[in-house]
Every structure is written in C-alpha cells, then in structure tokens.
Design a protein around this motif. Structure first.
Motif, short mmCIF file in Angstrom:
data_model
loop_
_atom_site.label_atom_id
_atom_site.label_comp_id
_atom_site.label_asym_id
_atom_site.label_seq_id
_atom_site.Cartn_x
_atom_site.Cartn_y
_atom_site.Cartn_z
N ALA A 90 -5.61 -1.43 -4.78
CA ALA A 90 -5.06 -1.55 -3.51
C ALA A 90 -3.43 -1.48 -3.62
O ALA A 90 -2.66 -0.80 -2.88
CB ALA A 90 -5.26 -3.06 -2.84
N ILE A 91 -2.92 -2.01 -4.83
CA ILE A 91 -1.60 -2.00 -4.92
C ILE A 91 -1.20 -0.56 -5.30
O ILE A 91 0.12 -0.34 -4.66
CB ILE A 91 -1.04 -3.20 -6.07
N PHE A 92 -1.57 -0.19 -6.21
CA PHE A 92 -1.01 1.23 -6.68
C PHE A 92 -1.52 2.36 -5.59
O PHE A 92 -1.07 3.46 -5.59
CB PHE A 92 -1.41 1.61 -8.02
N GLY A 93 -2.58 1.91 -4.95
CA GLY A 93 -2.89 3.13 -3.81
C GLY A 93 -1.96 2.94 -2.73
O GLY A 93 -1.85 4.18 -1.95
N ALA A 94 -1.13 2.19 -2.40
CA ALA A 94 0.00 1.98 -1.60
C ALA A 94 1.38 2.14 -2.05
O ALA A 94 2.34 1.99 -1.41
CB ALA A 94 0.07 0.39 -1.05
N ALA A 95 1.33 2.85 -3.41
CA ALA A 95 2.59 3.05 -3.97
C ALA A 95 3.49 4.03 -3.16
O ALA A 95 4.92 3.76 -3.27
CB ALA A 95 2.35 3.83 -5.42
N PRO A 96 3.12 4.87 -2.21
CA PRO A 96 4.09 5.72 -1.48
C PRO A 96 4.84 4.82 -0.65
O PRO A 96 5.91 5.36 -0.26
CB PRO A 96 3.04 6.61 -0.79
N HIS A 97 4.41 3.65 -0.20
CA HIS A 97 5.24 2.78 0.56
C HIS A 97 6.22 2.00 -0.12
O HIS A 97 7.00 1.52 0.51
CB HIS A 97 4.27 1.76 1.25
#
Length: 255
Positions: A90-97
């Motif tokens: 969840a955390i690194f899937g959201a890295a673009p943000h």
C-alpha cells in the motif's frame, strides 16, 4: 526539523472484519459525526503539506464522499490498493503521490488514539533517516529491539509467531522516513525477500515492519526515537472493545 515538505500516507485498505461494521476502519465513528479519519486529519493537518489515503476498491467511493471537501481543496488525495498485499504494498504503491516530498509520514488508518503532541514531536524532531515514536508496553503485540548504539536490530511480530516481551517497546502506528533513496531501499528489501530473507514466518508476506531494521541495521540509516508515555496511543481500532476505548479517549480530548 529542517524546513521540509512532509506527505502523510495513511494505508487504510483493510476491511475491518473484526469490527463487523461493514465499513473501512478509517470511516468508523468515534463520536457523532466524527470518524477516525476526522481525528487523524485533525492531528496531521498542522504538520504536513499533503495527506494521501490508500483505500480498498469498495472503500474508495465512500471515503471520497467523506473527505470530499479536503480532496476538492487539493489537501488530500486517494488511491486504491486493488489486492490486500500488505502495508508495504500500500505504501510503495502510492509512491507517485509522496515521492516529490522530502519526508513521508506513514500513519496506520486505525490510530484513533494518536495524540496531537506525538505527531508534533515527530514532525519537529525528524532530521534525517528514520524517526519512530515508541512506547513501553505491558504486553506488546509488536516489539522493537535496539542495541546499545541505538540501532534497530529487530522487530518482533506476534502475528508472525515471535514472542514479544513484557515491557518491550511498541509503536503507535507512526513511521517517519526520508524520501531520498527510500524506494530504492524497498526494492533492495524485496530482493532479499525473494530469496527468503524477510518473509513472515506465518503469513509469508513481505511486511513493512522488517523493512525498518533493514534501513537501520543493514543500511545505516540514522534512527531517532521519540519517547511516548501513554501506551493507549498504541491501541488501534480492531475490536469492539478497541472502539469503545477510542470513543472514551476522544471524549477526553474533546473536553
């Protein structure tokens, strides 16, 4: 702390099945019209530039409606974790943000008992590497082991079959990390997991928490511990008893 841009990331894609309410835990009310989300946003808003929330596919729509004003203002964004692969995903899937910020402040989505002072002290204390607020726990579910030099050597997890020791240090669901080099270190961590070095003994998952000693012990990231006095801050909202505890705690804060 240096003048840095902080992005808070809240992984909140869990289903909250033990609560039996049929809604994501971040949307559970701790008072009339006040949800866990409202509490977390109130705590975080003075100290971060942006808040990003990771939801499940079924939780995305209801959460967008709940946080519509903040999203419209650009202060909050939302993404979806399609499969429940764990907090790290969840955390690194959201890295673009969060990758355009200097610091990422990870906060579990059920930490309704997190105090304003803890968030403030973490934001003000963080200088470089990794900052963790930790609290001695009578019976920790997760325990952090540090050596005499203040290096994080291990994170024990009860859910993976580890024995956590009475009085050990637990977290309050808050983790502050430098963004520079972070994604590269996660990729390195995943490479180790691929050869069985970091997989959970029971779940078989590549968990987020073992990534922290990877940064501190193996990669030399400096660790700053922010002491927390109240073990109640570590209590997430997982059961009906936890929810009642959070509701009583909110009433105390509201006074």
């Amino acid at each position: 702390m240096r003048a840095e841009r902080i992005c808070a990331v809240i992984p909140a894609a869990g289903r909250g099945t033990r609560l039996g309410l049929g809604i994501p835990k971040i949307m559970v009310e701790v008072a009339e019209g006040v949800t866990v989300w409202h509490v977390l946003h109130q705590r975080l808003r003075p100290h971060v530039e942006h808040v990003h929330v990771v939801m499940s596919p079924e939780g995305e729509g209801p959460f967008r409606a709940l946080a519509a004003a903040e999203i419209a203002a650009g202060a909050v964004s939302v993404s979806v974790q399609e499969e429940p692969t764990g907090m790290g995903g969840a955390i690194f899937g959201a890295a673009p943000h969060w990758s355009g910020h200097d610091v990422v402040l990870v906060v579990w989505g059920d930490q309704a008992n997190l105090s304003p002072s803890t968030v403030r002290r973490v934001a003000e204390t963080h200088e470089k590497g990794l900052t963790l607020p930790l609290v001695p726990m009578p019976d920790p579910y997760v325990e952090y082991e540090l050596d005499d030099q203040g290096v994080l050597t291990r994170v024990r997890q009860s859910r993976e079959g580890d024995e956590c020791r009475p009085g050990g240090l637990g977290d309050v669901g808050v983790f502050c990390l430098d963004v520079a080099g972070l994604h590269e270190e996660w990729t390195r961590h995943l490479g180790q997991a691929a050869v069985g070095a970091t997989l959970g003994a029971r779940t078989g998952e590549v968990n987020f928490l073992p990534f922290l000693p990877h940064l501190s012990r193996e990669r030399g990231w400096p660790l700053t511990v922010v002491p927390v006095a109240d073990p109640g801050e570590a209590r997430g909202v997982n059961t009906a008893d936890d929810l009642e505890f959070a509701r009583r705690a909110y009433l105390r804060w509201a006074r």
